[in-house]
Scaffold this motif. Structure first.
Motif, mmCIF file in Angstrom:
data_model
loop_
_atom_site.group_PDB
_atom_site.id
_atom_site.type_symbol
_atom_site.label_atom_id
_atom_site.label_comp_id
_atom_site.label_asym_id
_atom_site.label_seq_id
_atom_site.Cartn_x
_atom_site.Cartn_y
_atom_site.Cartn_z
ATOM 1 N N LYS A 15 15.576 -20.475 23.203
ATOM 2 C CA LYS A 15 16.998 -20.577 23.520
ATOM 3 C C LYS A 15 17.846 -19.891 22.454
ATOM 4 N N SER A 16 17.494 -20.130 21.187
ATOM 5 C CA SER A 16 18.280 -19.569 20.095
ATOM 6 C C SER A 16 18.204 -18.049 20.080
ATOM 7 N N LEU A 17 17.021 -17.515 20.309
ATOM 8 C CA LEU A 17 16.868 -16.064 20.309
ATOM 9 C C LEU A 17 17.550 -15.405 21.501
ATOM 10 N N ALA A 18 17.770 -16.177 22.562
ATOM 11 C CA ALA A 18 18.378 -15.619 23.772
ATOM 12 C C ALA A 18 19.901 -15.736 23.775
ATOM 13 N N THR A 19 20.494 -16.237 22.686
ATOM 14 C CA THR A 19 21.942 -16.400 22.623
ATOM 15 C C THR A 19 22.649 -15.061 22.749
ATOM 16 N N GLN A 20 23.617 -14.961 23.658
ATOM 17 C CA GLN A 20 24.334 -13.714 23.910
ATOM 18 C C GLN A 20 25.789 -13.766 23.443
ATOM 19 N N SER A 21 26.369 -14.961 23.356
ATOM 20 C CA SER A 21 27.753 -15.092 22.940
ATOM 21 C C SER A 21 27.937 -16.453 22.285
ATOM 22 N N GLY A 22 29.064 -16.591 21.593
ATOM 23 C CA GLY A 22 29.332 -17.871 20.958
ATOM 24 C C GLY A 22 30.234 -17.710 19.751
ATOM 25 N N GLU A 23 30.577 -18.842 19.148
ATOM 26 C CA GLU A 23 31.360 -18.862 17.918
ATOM 27 C C GLU A 23 30.600 -19.659 16.870
ATOM 28 N N SER A 24 30.806 -19.294 15.609
ATOM 29 C CA SER A 24 30.116 -20.004 14.535
ATOM 30 C C SER A 24 30.917 -19.913 13.250
ATOM 31 N N VAL A 55 31.378 -13.903 18.829
ATOM 32 C CA VAL A 55 30.508 -12.935 19.495
ATOM 33 C C VAL A 55 30.837 -12.968 20.981
ATOM 34 N N GLU A 56 31.548 -11.926 21.414
ATOM 35 C CA GLU A 56 31.901 -11.833 22.831
ATOM 36 C C GLU A 56 30.717 -11.310 23.638
ATOM 37 N N ASN A 57 30.081 -10.298 23.098
ATOM 38 C CA ASN A 57 28.846 -9.768 23.661
ATOM 39 C C ASN A 57 28.163 -8.963 22.559
ATOM 40 N N GLU A 58 27.170 -8.200 22.936
ATOM 41 C CA GLU A 58 26.372 -7.482 21.952
ATOM 42 C C GLU A 58 27.198 -6.519 21.107
ATOM 43 N N LYS A 59 28.281 -5.966 21.676
ATOM 44 C CA LYS A 59 29.059 -4.946 20.977
ATOM 45 C C LYS A 59 30.419 -5.437 20.488
ATOM 46 N N ARG A 60 30.976 -6.430 21.113
ATOM 47 C CA ARG A 60 32.301 -6.912 20.737
ATOM 48 C C ARG A 60 32.174 -8.188 19.910
ATOM 49 N N GLN A 61 32.521 -8.049 18.622
ATOM 50 C CA GLN A 61 32.405 -9.163 17.709
ATOM 51 C C GLN A 61 33.506 -9.090 16.665
ATOM 52 N N GLN A 81 36.097 -6.353 12.668
ATOM 53 C CA GLN A 81 36.140 -6.416 14.127
ATOM 54 C C GLN A 81 35.434 -5.181 14.671
ATOM 55 N N ALA A 82 34.740 -5.330 15.787
ATOM 56 C CA ALA A 82 34.009 -4.202 16.360
ATOM 57 C C ALA A 82 34.037 -4.260 17.877
ATOM 58 N N ASP A 83 34.078 -3.073 18.478
ATOM 59 C CA ASP A 83 33.878 -2.939 19.911
ATOM 60 C C ASP A 83 32.998 -1.720 20.161
ATOM 61 N N GLU A 84 33.024 -1.192 21.386
ATOM 62 C CA GLU A 84 32.141 -0.079 21.719
ATOM 63 C C GLU A 84 32.503 1.203 20.973
ATOM 64 N N GLU A 137 32.105 -18.038 27.598
ATOM 65 C CA GLU A 137 33.036 -16.922 27.487
ATOM 66 C C GLU A 137 33.796 -17.014 26.172
ATOM 67 N N VAL A 138 33.692 -15.955 25.363
ATOM 68 C CA VAL A 138 34.341 -15.892 24.049
ATOM 69 C C VAL A 138 35.070 -14.555 23.937
ATOM 70 N N ALA A 139 36.279 -14.571 23.385
ATOM 71 C CA ALA A 139 37.047 -13.336 23.204
ATOM 72 C C ALA A 139 37.111 -13.003 21.718
ATOM 73 N N ALA A 140 36.427 -11.932 21.325
ATOM 74 C CA ALA A 140 36.450 -11.495 19.928
ATOM 75 C C ALA A 140 37.754 -10.770 19.633
ATOM 76 N N ASP A 141 38.193 -10.805 18.373
ATOM 77 C CA ASP A 141 39.389 -10.069 17.963
ATOM 78 C C ASP A 141 39.118 -8.568 18.075
ATOM 79 N N LYS A 142 40.106 -7.816 18.542
ATOM 80 C CA LYS A 142 39.919 -6.381 18.761
ATOM 81 C C LYS A 142 40.181 -5.588 17.479
ATOM 82 N N PRO A 143 39.407 -4.531 17.235
ATOM 83 C CA PRO A 143 39.615 -3.706 16.039
ATOM 84 C C PRO A 143 40.874 -2.864 16.168
ATOM 85 N N ALA A 144 41.665 -2.827 15.097
ATOM 86 C CA ALA A 144 42.868 -2.007 15.074
ATOM 87 C C ALA A 144 43.048 -1.487 13.650
#
Length: 525
Positions: free
Chosen positions: A41-50, A91-97, A115-118, A359-366
């Motif tokens: 379960k832990s290795l399969a985590t795709q999104s979340g906050e910590s 962690v919104e997804n693999e690329k947005r954090q 902050q990171a996105d694609e 569903e988690v919304a990461a801060d956007k890079p600016a």
């Protein structure tokens, strides 16, 4: 599709937590809790906050600072109380954090955020004059050693996503042998609980484990013995590893002779690898036996030395909380007898996570228009990095005072490729290119002018030199050397005292019984 660099860090940290669970339970079901399922379960985590922290404390003994300069002692003492604190990691997804936190040295704090996105990652550090921007959509960017290529004869470029997938495949197909041999610790508790956890919800399971003193040594020795006792299992594991590597030609795996791996050569290479590993395991056991016979282990691994961990898992088997502490504290008599520089180390890790796979919304890079590229510090001298921070900021003060980022030294002996030359009149001449390299400057030859230019990045001054001439120009103004610039063995030499004056450096000539040396030293920033 590419996995971001810090997502790789997150997965590495998560995998480390899972290994801690494995060590605690030997990958067995204990007290009704399926630890294998929790790990999956832990290795399969795709999104979340910590959020979490890592705290390191080093207790230096009186021997640590013998024959150490006062400034080096300052740098060492940074490790007396270091903390990395992550206040939020989304962690919104693999690329947005996004994350923000602080690095603390005692009471001094250096905040940071990322902050990171694609498209890009933006990093801000408290005191840094501009944010750093890392492009994330560069298809030509490669990670040549993502899988430890130099260690296993892999030469291909593998991006982080490929690396993670292949790594997981290796664990799935070749890791079972190594995991199954992990013994349970003597003190292990798995209990059903009903406790509130940070971020909402409740924990359903509590796992605690502990080693004290020699228990950790005994656990490790038992594990090595278990591995050594099963050559068939080891052979299956290495064979599976070979198959995984062979199935990925992009790794460009090769044998010791540089020849590509083939299915035909599998048996020979696997047998050789198994023999080598078994020899290493046997040698390790012999060394452990010898260490026990020689005695003194109890003085190093006292009951004051321990490793403790507590995990809280929810009903979905997600790790919601981790607390772990490792302490090493040898006997004081051993510290005195062996003159150990360290008399204690403490490492404490805390981590909590919530909204797991929700569903988690990461801060956007600016970054804005005014920023620096990620390669600004590539091959940059330490003073250049220090100057990128505001004077008075905690980062600047630590770089300048404890880490001595602004200290530059050029040392020359009367022999070797960078030797100084002593003239008949008693003047010391030093190679200008070596001075430039060690003082963070740039020396270039202008063939049209038949002159050398020395650019000093720290002071912003530029000087022009000409072979066999005393005349120089400094920022357009004429000056004179005390001895003509001289070319010896293809290198331009200038008077040490004159170049020290130009750089604003001190100069000293130290004489010893059979030799002497010239030192140029300055502090910049």
């Amino acid at each position: 599709m590419r996995e971001s660099g810090w997502n790789k860090i997150r997965k590495t940290a998560l995998f480390g937590l899972c290994l801690l669970m494995l060590a605690a339970a030997g990958c067995q079901a204990v007290g009704g809790l399926d630890l294998n399922g929790a790990i999956a379960k832990s290795l399969a985590t795709q999104s979340g906050e910590s959020r979490g922290s890592l705290m390191l404390s080093v207790d230096f003994s009186r021997f640590a600072f013998e024959d150490v300069s006062a400034r080096s002692e300052q740098a060492m003492k940074l490790l007396e109380n270091v903390q990395v604190r992550i206040d939020s990691w989304k962690v919104e997804n693999e690329k947005r954090q996004s994350l923000h936190g602080a690095l603390l040295f005692g009471s001094r704090s250096i905040g940071f955020s990322a902050q990171a996105d694609e498209q890009q990652a933006v990093i801000r550090i408290e005191g840094l004059k501009k944010p750093l921007v890392i492009p994330m959509n560069d298809e030509d960017y490669s990670y040549g050693d993502s899988l430890g290529a130099s260690a296993v004869g892999i030469g291909g470029s593998v991006d982080p996503l490929q690396s993670a997938l292949i790594g997981r495949e290796l664990v799935d197909k070749a890791g079972g042998f190594w995991i199954s041999k992990l013994p349970n610790p003597e003190r292990l508790s798995v209990l059903p609980v009903s406790a509130d956890v940070y971020g909402g919800g409740q924990a359903a399971w509590k796992v605690t484990t502990e080693w004290q003193g020699m228990e950790l040594w005994s656990w490790l020795k038992k594990y090595v013995a278990e591995l050594a006792s099963d050559p068939d299992g080891l052979n299956e594991s290495i064979s599976a590893l070979y198959d995984v590597i062979l199935a990925h030609p992009e790794l460009e795996a090769a044998d010791d002779n540089g020849e590509p791996l083939t299915a035909a050569g599998k048996d020979e290479l696997v047998a050789s690898a198994v023999e080598s590993i078994r020899d290493g395991l046997a040698s390790g056991l012999d060394s452990m036996d010898q260490a026990e016979e020689e005695g003194g282990l109890e003085d190093l691994l006292t009951k004051g030395s321990s490793l403790k961990a507590e995990l809280l898992l929810d009903s979905s088997l997600h790790i919601r909380s981790l607390s772990a502490a490792a302490v090493w504290q040898p006997e004081q008599a051993t510290v005195e007898r062996e003159k150990l520089p360290i008399q204690g180390i403490s490492l404490v890790i805390q981590r909590e996570q919530w909204h797991v796979n929700e569903e988690v919304a990461a801060d956007k890079p600016a970054a804005g228009k005014d920023s620096w590229s990620s390669n600004r510090w590539a091959d940059a001298p330490s003073f250049r990095i220090m100057q990128d921070f505001d004077k008075g900021s905690a980062a600047y003060e630590i770089l300048k005072n404890e880490l001595q980022a602004g200290r530059q030294t050029a040392l020359f002996f009367p022999f070797g490729p960078d030797s100084f030359i002593l003239t008949a009149s008693g003047q010391s001449l030093v190679p200008l290119r070596s001075v430039a390299e060690r003082m963070g400057g740039t020396l270039m030859y202008d063939s049209s002018k038949k002159k050398w230019s020395l650019q000093d990045a720290a002071t912003g001054k530029t000087a022009w030199f000409q072979k066999d001439s005393r005349s120089i120009q400094i920022n357009g103004k004429n000056a004179e050397l005390s001895y003509p610039a001289t070319v010896v063995r293809g290198s331009l030499y200038v008077p040490a005292r004159d170049i020290a004056r130009f750089l604003g450096a001190s100069i000293s000539v130290q004489k010893e019984s059979y030799t002497q040396y010239v030192t140029l030293e300055r502090e910049v920033g």
